[in-house]
Enzyme design. Structure first.
Site, PDB file in Angstrom:
ATOM      1  N   TYR A 194       0.876  -1.173   0.000  1.00  0.00           N
ATOM      2  CA  TYR A 194       0.000   0.000   0.000  1.00  0.00           C
ATOM      3  C   TYR A 194       0.914   1.223   0.000  1.00  0.00           C
ATOM      4  O   TYR A 194       1.626   1.459   0.979  1.00  0.00           O
ATOM      5  CB  TYR A 194      -0.868   0.026   1.255  1.00  0.00           C
ATOM      6  N   PRO A 285     -12.664  -0.230  -1.298  1.00  0.00           N
ATOM      7  CA  PRO A 285     -11.901  -1.485  -1.267  1.00  0.00           C
ATOM      8  C   PRO A 285     -10.577  -1.439  -0.500  1.00  0.00           C
ATOM      9  O   PRO A 285      -9.934  -2.472  -0.338  1.00  0.00           O
ATOM     10  CB  PRO A 285     -11.645  -1.770  -2.756  1.00  0.00           C
TER      11      PRO A 285
HETATM   12  C1  LIG Z   1     -15.634  -3.568  -9.683  1.00  0.00           C
HETATM   13  C2  LIG Z   1     -15.544  -4.038  -8.253  1.00  0.00           C
HETATM   14  C3  LIG Z   1     -14.305  -4.276  -7.675  1.00  0.00           C
HETATM   15  C4  LIG Z   1     -14.219  -4.703  -6.336  1.00  0.00           C
HETATM   16  N1  LIG Z   1     -12.993  -4.910  -5.777  1.00  0.00           N
HETATM   17  C5  LIG Z   1     -12.923  -5.294  -4.494  1.00  0.00           C
HETATM   18  C6  LIG Z   1     -11.677  -5.496  -3.878  1.00  0.00           C
HETATM   19  O1  LIG Z   1     -10.622  -5.330  -4.487  1.00  0.00           O
HETATM   20  N2  LIG Z   1     -11.659  -5.874  -2.572  1.00  0.00           N
HETATM   21  C7  LIG Z   1     -12.842  -6.076  -1.864  1.00  0.00           C
HETATM   22  O2  LIG Z   1     -12.791  -6.441  -0.689  1.00  0.00           O
HETATM   23  N3  LIG Z   1     -14.024  -5.890  -2.422  1.00  0.00           N
HETATM   24  C8  LIG Z   1     -14.085  -5.511  -3.712  1.00  0.00           C
HETATM   25  N4  LIG Z   1     -15.297  -5.330  -4.264  1.00  0.00           N
HETATM   26  C9  LIG Z   1     -16.475  -5.616  -3.448  1.00  0.00           C
HETATM   27  C10 LIG Z   1     -16.822  -7.092  -3.436  1.00  0.00           C
HETATM   28  O3  LIG Z   1     -16.610  -7.650  -4.701  1.00  0.00           O
HETATM   29  C11 LIG Z   1     -18.268  -7.205  -2.978  1.00  0.00           C
HETATM   30  O4  LIG Z   1     -18.332  -6.685  -1.668  1.00  0.00           O
HETATM   31  C12 LIG Z   1     -18.822  -8.624  -3.020  1.00  0.00           C
HETATM   32  O5  LIG Z   1     -19.002  -9.040  -4.350  1.00  0.00           O
HETATM   33  C13 LIG Z   1     -20.159  -8.696  -2.266  1.00  0.00           C
HETATM   34  O6  LIG Z   1     -20.790  -9.917  -2.519  1.00  0.00           O
HETATM   35  P1  LIG Z   1     -22.374 -10.000  -2.662  1.00  0.00           P
HETATM   36  O7  LIG Z   1     -22.673 -11.434  -2.847  1.00  0.00           O
HETATM   37  O8  LIG Z   1     -23.013  -9.249  -1.555  1.00  0.00           O
HETATM   38  O9  LIG Z   1     -22.725  -9.161  -3.958  1.00  0.00           O
HETATM   39  P2  LIG Z   1     -22.373  -9.448  -5.488  1.00  0.00           P
HETATM   40  O10 LIG Z   1     -21.083 -10.151  -5.616  1.00  0.00           O
HETATM   41  O11 LIG Z   1     -22.550  -8.159  -6.203  1.00  0.00           O
HETATM   42  O12 LIG Z   1     -23.501 -10.468  -5.935  1.00  0.00           O
HETATM   43  C14 LIG Z   1     -24.833 -10.080  -6.184  1.00  0.00           C
HETATM   44  C15 LIG Z   1     -25.386 -10.936  -7.300  1.00  0.00           C
HETATM   45  O13 LIG Z   1     -26.752 -10.623  -7.515  1.00  0.00           O
HETATM   46  C16 LIG Z   1     -27.001 -10.603  -8.902  1.00  0.00           C
HETATM   47  N5  LIG Z   1     -28.206  -9.792  -9.145  1.00  0.00           N
HETATM   48  C17 LIG Z   1     -28.314  -8.447  -9.197  1.00  0.00           C
HETATM   49  N6  LIG Z   1     -29.581  -8.092  -9.462  1.00  0.00           N
HETATM   50  C18 LIG Z   1     -30.284  -9.229  -9.583  1.00  0.00           C
HETATM   51  C19 LIG Z   1     -31.643  -9.519  -9.868  1.00  0.00           C
HETATM   52  N7  LIG Z   1     -32.520  -8.545 -10.100  1.00  0.00           N
HETATM   53  N8  LIG Z   1     -32.034 -10.794  -9.918  1.00  0.00           N
HETATM   54  C20 LIG Z   1     -31.150 -11.795  -9.700  1.00  0.00           C
HETATM   55  N9  LIG Z   1     -29.845 -11.586  -9.439  1.00  0.00           N
HETATM   56  C21 LIG Z   1     -29.424 -10.321  -9.361  1.00  0.00           C
HETATM   57  C22 LIG Z   1     -25.739 -10.024  -9.495  1.00  0.00           C
HETATM   58  O14 LIG Z   1     -25.581 -10.365 -10.863  1.00  0.00           O
HETATM   59  C23 LIG Z   1     -24.673 -10.672  -8.627  1.00  0.00           C
HETATM   60  O15 LIG Z   1     -24.193 -11.880  -9.156  1.00  0.00           O
HETATM   61  C24 LIG Z   1     -15.400  -4.896  -5.585  1.00  0.00           C
HETATM   62  C25 LIG Z   1     -16.646  -4.655  -6.178  1.00  0.00           C
HETATM   63  C26 LIG Z   1     -16.732  -4.219  -7.480  1.00  0.00           C
HETATM   64  C27 LIG Z   1     -18.097  -3.940  -8.073  1.00  0.00           C
END
Ligand SMILES: Cc1cc2nc3c(=O)[nH]c(=O)nc-3n(C[C@H](O)[C@H](O)[C@H](O)COP(=O)(O)OP(=O)(O)OC[C@H]3O[C@@H](n4cnc5c(N)ncnc54)[C@H](O)[C@@H]3O)c2cc1C
Length: 383
Positions: A194, A285
């Site tokens: 970092y 992040p």
């Molecule tokens: C570009 C990016 C980079 C990141 N980089 C980091 C990092 O370096 N370090 C870190 O700690 N965190 C990072 N994060 C955050 C981390 O990836 C998220 O906190 C994590 O994915 C959370 O998991 P989740 O299951 O809550 O949500 P998500 O992984 O977003 O999963 C939600 C799912 O729901 C689906 N969905 C959405 N709407 C609908 C619907 N209407 N019907 C059915 N399905 C639906 C989506 O397609 C997705 O697959 C990053 C996030 C992003 C967007």
């Protein structure tokens, strides 16, 4: 709702407790298995994935790290996790790999996981029988549920369907973003670096022994077209470079700009619909907390649902929101702390710079300050 880390881990925990669920996902399997996002797993996250039987590849291919390096004023300082946290570590393993392992495990259970669902609408969650309507392979389907878990990320439908006024939103936008790349190059350091630099923050990370992940602080409205590959490598070299250290270059296989914000809704529940993961909270992040928080939420939610299904005890479900929000706010604070300490503020002055340097040198010279950073980074056991 949602087959990200939150939805898939919850579905697997419920399966292990003998509870049926249907996982609905708007994207394709192919898309989910290649979506590059987080990559740092806290000790507790890696241990949980292991304990539920999806940790084989993680243990084989994940990179166990025992520290991180903080770089400022031309020097690197190591924060050693095991000695500061009673032996705890992190594992670097791409989120898309976690998702691949979880999808494989779900399919093996033969319980439903539907990809590419459309026109999703949730309703009736303030009654005893909430419903989900959606389209799948040309059919219109209505599901009657006991509960809905809104694990559909920051742009999903679950949170948006909660009546106005039922949730309180807490939010902060940061005046910068990260330009992130994946490069086909071996990592240039064994651990994450970092770097606080007068030109802005930079992070050296990795996904495997042959793939490096690198980030640069940029403006939120940064235009990627202004960043040809040579400019990215030059800028990384300037911010991360040190005498006697070489930054390995390679083909850039992915490039993107991600804005940074903090966001929390309270409560994380409305009747029989529970929100978990990014649908309820976002962190910048810098603290590597997003994926870990999502897993921590559903661990608590699964316990609450199991108590309800096994003996009708709804008390843990009633406490769900209050219980998980303690960890959420701890992670929000840590992520804000790391972000504020390490990024150059566009409207900051010399006083701000001196405060940041004073904080960095405190964290790197006081064992107690270093231990506080380390225990938050590897993940607090009890919050
Ligand atoms: C570009 C990016 C980079 C990141 N980089 C980091 C990092 O370096 N370090 C870190 O700690 N965190 C990072 N994060 C955050 C981390 O990836 C998220 O906190 C994590 O994915 C959370 O998991 P989740 O299951 O809550 O949500 P998500 O992984 O977003 O999963 C939600 C799912 O729901 C689906 N969905 C959405 N709407 C609908 C619907 N209407 N019907 C059915 N399905 C639906 C989506 O397609 C997705 O697959 C990053 C996030 C992003 C967007």
């Amino acid at each position: 709702m949602g087959a990200g880390p939150a939805g898939l881990v919850l579905a697997h925990l419920l399966h292990l407790k003998g509870i049926d669920s249907v996982v609905l996902e708007s994207q394709s399997r192919e898309y989910l298995e290649h979506r590059v996002r987080a990559g740092v797993l806290e000790q507790g996250t890696a241990d949980l994935l292991d304990a539920i039987g999806v940790g084989d590849r993680l243990r084989r291919e994940g990179l166990v790290h025992e520290g991180i390096e903080l770089q400022f004023e031309g020097e690197r300082h190591r924060i050693d996790f095991p000695s500061l946290t009673g032996g705890r570590r992190i594992t670097v393993y791409g989120q898309q790999e976690v998702v691949k392992d979880l999808i494989a495990a779900r399919l093996e259970t033969e319980r439903p996981l539907l990809f590419e669902v459309t026109d999703v609408a949730v309703g009736g969650f303030e009654s005893d029988s909430p419903t989900i309507r959606f389209g799948h392979e040309g059919e219109k389907i209505e599901l009657r549920c006991d509960f809905i878990a809104g694990c559909d990320g920051s742009h999903g439908v679950c949170r948006e369907s909660i009546p106005e006024g039922a949730l309180t939103v807490f939010e902060r936008e940061y005046p910068f973003a990260w330009l992130g790349i994946l490069a086909a190059a071996p990592p240039s350091n064994d651990e994450l670096i970092y770097a606080y630099h007068e030109r802005g923050f930079a992070l050296h990370s990795m996904r495997s022994p042959t793939v490096t992940r690198l980030y640069l602080q940029v403006r939120p409205d940064e235009d990627l077209d202004e960043w040809p590959d040579e400019r990215i490598w030059d800028e990384l070299e300037r911010r991360l470079g040190l005498e006697g250290w070489t930054l390995n270059n390679g083909e850039i296989t992915e490039k993107g700009v991600t804005g940074m914000r903090s966001f929390v809704v309270e409560p994380m529940q409305c009747g029989r619909m529970f929100l978990a993961g990014d649908s309820a909270h976002i962190v910048p992040p810098t603290g590597a907390k997003g994926l870990n928080l999502a897993v921590a939420d559903v661990r608590v939610l699964a316990e609450g649902l199991a108590a309800w299904f096994e003996n009708g005890d709804g008390s843990a479900l009633e406490r769900y929101s209050a219980d998980v929000l303690r960890r959420v706010w701890r992670a929000e604070h840590f992520s804000w702390f790391m972000t504020s300490m390490l990024h150059r503020l566009e409207d900051g002055d010399a006083f701000d710079v001196k405060l940041q340097l004073a904080q960095l040198s405190y964290v790197c010279s006081s064992e107690r300050a270093a231990a506080s950073l380390a225990e938050n980074y590897v993940g607090l056991e009890h919050v």
